[in-house]
Design an enzyme around this catalytic site. Sequence first.
Site, short mmCIF file in Angstrom:
data_model
loop_
_atom_site.label_atom_id
_atom_site.label_comp_id
_atom_site.label_asym_id
_atom_site.label_seq_id
_atom_site.Cartn_x
_atom_site.Cartn_y
_atom_site.Cartn_z
N ASP A 209 -3.92 -17.11 5.41
CA ASP A 209 -5.06 -17.87 4.87
C ASP A 209 -5.72 -18.70 5.96
OD1 ASP A 209 -2.46 -18.79 4.54
OD2 ASP A 209 -3.02 -20.37 3.17
N TYR B 91 0.81 -1.22 0.00
CA TYR B 91 0.00 0.00 0.00
C TYR B 91 0.84 1.27 0.00
CZ TYR B 91 -4.54 -2.17 0.70
OH TYR B 91 -5.69 -2.89 0.54
N ASP C 85 -6.42 -5.16 5.66
CA ASP C 85 -7.53 -4.63 4.87
C ASP C 85 -8.56 -5.74 4.61
OD1 ASP C 85 -9.08 -3.03 3.33
OD2 ASP C 85 -7.63 -2.70 1.73
N LYS D 277 1.95 -13.80 6.21
CA LYS D 277 2.08 -14.79 5.15
C LYS D 277 3.57 -15.12 4.99
CE LYS D 277 0.19 -17.24 1.90
NZ LYS D 277 -0.48 -18.48 2.27
#
Length: 415
Positions: free
Chosen positions: A280, A160, A304, A227
């Site tokens: 995930d 971002y 987000d 992640k």
Amino acid sequence: MPNYKFAKVPSAGERIGYDGGVLRVPDNPIIPYVEGDGTGADIWRASVRVFDAAVEKAHGGQRRVHWMEVFAGEKAYKNVGDWLPQETVDAMQDFRVSIKGPLTTPVGGGIRSLNVTLRQVLDLYACIRPVRYFEGVGSPMREPQKLNIVVFRENTEDVYAGIEWKAGSDEAKKVRDFLVSNFGVEIREGSALGVKPMSEFGSKRLVEMAIRYALKHCLPSVTLMHKGNIMKFTEGAFRDWGYEVARTRFGESTVSETDLTKGGSNARADAVVVKDRIADSMFQQLLLRPDEYSVIATPNLNGDYVSDAAAAQVGGLGMAPGGNVGDGLAVFEATHGTAPKYANLDKINPGSVILSGVMMFEYMGWNEVSALIVRGIENAIRSRRVTYDLARQMPGSTEVSTSEFGNQVIKGMGS
Ligand code: NAP
């Protein structure tokens, strides 16, 4: 008092101060607000009445907020010719705590999201999104009440950061050539490229804020969502820096899940458990075992996604508040957009801005005000007189307007 060209500083009221890391809130603070575009005006009108009623009810004449309108978005562009006038940013800095409705992000034309700009310019490095269930709201879950989390999303870094180059551009070609010739990496020719910066400084301060929040509110755990199994040096480092902050700054009051499982920890019995989950898996966990999670600290993009997904589990965006918080500086905001098709119809749900106000008053230490507003919302929903979005998920309820829902919340605070 500072001078502004367009905004009018209220003649009464004082500035909130910040001293030694502590916010100093007077009884009559001046709080800047941005009404917001589209449905913003309808929502603000209802919300500010709720805020004033709650302060009055909690403190009689002892405390009062002096609201100061500042301009951003379409209203600013129309009146001032600028989507985000510098003086609005200055006011948010000068007065320290502010609140805003949704703003249109003009598509194309090289204009950056106003929200992203505000977060970066003011270094509001944490986007805090509490997600909880209000009894009676329609939800796709069987037991939505089991979800009660607060997401701390890093707000200034990650993909971002806005560092990216268009496919086929000279810049993208240069960066590709550099990477291919210096590091021997394979990147398909003509690719678009983006950079994912994640720093030790940015990650650690975010996790620190999340742990402090968990300690202050006596919450059981902080989960680092990342992640790192794939992006080892960015997301993986986020996890490692997170554990390091917990160990070095909060060694007495936190314990890692691994240590806890081993049973060999010397940490206090009431220590906050620090654990981590792959992004995930986190989504699955929130659906399958939501009550095992409390505070979640995570990089920008994960945050987000997960905060909107979690909001959907408890009934949708119309009730999801948010706060962008830095050191001694905060801007609270609706998490939904401007929903332009409902503009000026007095129809939309003001819950997101009202609950952002709850966060704002908590941040200011006016907890009695926050508690009253929460009670008002709970009772308004219990009365089943709700805005269209809630009504369509609540069989047997009566649809009311934005302003009427505001009245219900005020009534629900009790006499
Ligand atoms: P949106 O304004 O959030 O609206 C999408 C849909 O979400 C609405 O049509 C409505 O669904 C539902 N919704 C949103 N707010 C609601 C509320 N208060 N009460 C009940 N339902 C609500 O998203 P968008 O249409 O993608 O974006 C419109 C503009 O907002 C864009 O310019 C975008 O850039 C901007 N935006 C601003 C912010 C911000 O300022 N923080 C955030 C996101 C988007 P139904 O039609 O099903 O009723």
